[in-house]
Scaffold this motif. Structure first.
Motif: not given
Length: 245
Positions: A26-30, A61-66, A91-93
């Motif tokens: 995620q850091d590399a993507f950002l 990412h948002h969906w997977a967190a849910g 990503a943080a969520e």
């Protein structure tokens, strides 16, 4: 389209699909979001431009967190979005959700495991493939261990492709194909119809990254990094039928 994934930055020096790998990817993507023009096309993703790719991964990412929390996510809306801010937030969520939840606690998953740990692995590979999309679209190299790419292959063979068949999104191939990761000392047989002959009709051998990109529709058996033996036509049929969503 280049498939070179070695010897360049950013390096993700991790071997397993765990939360450390997810954070690094995620850091590399950002970082890459700020390095690639958002209007650049991502040709192996239909009509997408880089901005569509970034929004897509943020939404996933948002969906997977849910899913991990067993909670219906609140829609993010249609945008327009500030891409760096959107991706950083989602990503943080996701990381916060997966770091807080017990890996063995119940979750909504895409397989029969039904536990949060599923999303550790799934989101590592979702992020890895789309990091490759983003950096390759921008002409930028990346360096990821063969072991992580090999697990991407393993997830397709044992989770994603069987799920596609189970949901009726694709038919189980009538033949078996062997995959050999020459840099990871691993082999797989692609899921096939129960009546398929036991012996594979062909073999595809090469770096784990190239095999993973083949299964995710980013390259073809003609990729110069891959060596194909056996019935090439049958192999193309087996590998061209929607192994992934």
């Amino acid at each position: 389209m280049t498939h070179d994934v070695g010897g360049a930055s950013p390096a993700v020096d991790l071997q397993a699909p765990d939360l450390r790998a997810l954070a690094a990817l995620q850091d590399a993507f950002l970082v890459s979001v700020d390095e690639v023009d958002p209007t650049v096309r991502v040709p192996w993703c239909g009509r997408w431009r880089v901005r569509n790719l970034v929004v897509h991964l943020a939404r996933i990412h948002h969906w997977a967190a849910g899913q991990a929390r067993r909670r219906q996510e609140t829609p993010l809306g249609r945008g327009p979005f500030v891409l760096h801010e959107l991706y950083a937030t989602q990503a943080a969520e996701l990381r916060a959700a997966l770091e807080t939840l017990d890996p063995d606690s119940p979750a909504w998953t895409l397989d029969d495991s039904g536990v949060v740990r599923f999303w550790h692995r799934r989101q590592v590979h979702e992020t890895l493939v789309h990091l490759w999309d983003l950096r390759t679209a921008g002409g930028l190299p990346m360096d990821v261990p063969a072991a992580l790419w090999a697990d991407t292959v393993d997830e397709v063979v044992h989770v994603m492709h069987p799920r596609q068949v189970h949901l009726g999104r694709s038919a189980a191939p009538p033949v078996r194909v062997c995959l050999v990761a020459t840099d990871a000392d691993r082999t797989w047989t692609v899921h096939a119809d129960d009546d398929a002959p036991a012996a594979p009709v062909g073999e595809v051998a090469g770096p784990a990254a190239s095999l993973a990109l083949l299964l995710w529709g980013r390259t073809t058996p003609d990729d110069p990094h891959l060596a194909v033996t056996g019935d090439r036509a049958a192999l193309r049929t087996a590998l061209g039928g929607g192994l992934t969503p």
